[in-house]
Design an enzyme around this catalytic site. Structure first.
Site, mmCIF file in Angstrom:
data_model
loop_
_atom_site.group_PDB
_atom_site.id
_atom_site.type_symbol
_atom_site.label_atom_id
_atom_site.label_comp_id
_atom_site.label_asym_id
_atom_site.label_seq_id
_atom_site.Cartn_x
_atom_site.Cartn_y
_atom_site.Cartn_z
ATOM 1 C CG HIS A 47 72.693 42.344 62.144
ATOM 2 N ND1 HIS A 47 71.815 41.745 61.275
ATOM 3 C CD2 HIS A 47 73.631 41.408 62.410
ATOM 4 C CE1 HIS A 47 72.215 40.503 61.028
ATOM 5 N NE2 HIS A 47 73.322 40.274 61.716
ATOM 6 N NE ARG A 48 65.344 46.039 65.807
ATOM 7 C CZ ARG A 48 65.768 47.286 65.993
ATOM 8 N NH1 ARG A 48 65.775 48.159 65.010
ATOM 9 N NH2 ARG A 48 66.196 47.676 67.185
#
Length: 134
Positions: A47-48
């Site tokens: 994830h970012r």
């Protein structure tokens, strides 16, 4: 009356490892930030991060796409792991005390399989006054 929630952690899923469904069958969901070593990609949801103000605490809510799970227990290293590495282990074991220092425990039951573009978010009640009254 619903309690206002504050977002303390908010990310977007960028990849889902090939082994993630097998872990979900055992009630475990592993997150790592996009910068995780390649050997962790198969077992992780990458994830970012958009917001990283804090890690989860008991009573917070973890939002996995459209699903919301209350946090029952949190191990001692969860906050540092999440804020520094984007790493989090969610375990659907129903425990109110984490067995391992990196565990985030939620109710027993199914964990959703996330897809690229889904949100991974942690929210917290904006005030604890209502909890203090109970």
């Amino acid at each position: 009356m619903s309690t206002a929630m504050t977002t303390v952690y908010d990310t977007t899923v960028t990849a889902v490892g090939s082994q993630v469904p097998a872990f979900i069958e055992h009630g475990i969901l592993i997150f790592f930030g996009e910068q995780a070593p390649a050997e962790l990609h198969d077992i992780s949801v990458l994830h970012r991060v958009d917001v990283a103000d804090d890690g989860p605490r008991p009573g917070d809510v973890v939002h996995l796409g459209e699903e919301s799970l209350e946090v029952l227990a949190v191990g001692d290293v969860v906050r540092d792991n999440l804020l520094n590495l984007g790493h989090l282990d969610i375990k659907a074991d129903g425990l109110t005390e984490a067995k391992l220092p990196g565990d985030v425990c939620v109710r027993k039951g199914p964990i959703p399989l996330l897809a690229t573009g889904d949100a991974f978010r942690i929210t917290r009640p904006a005030t604890t006054a209502e909890q203090d009254l109970s």
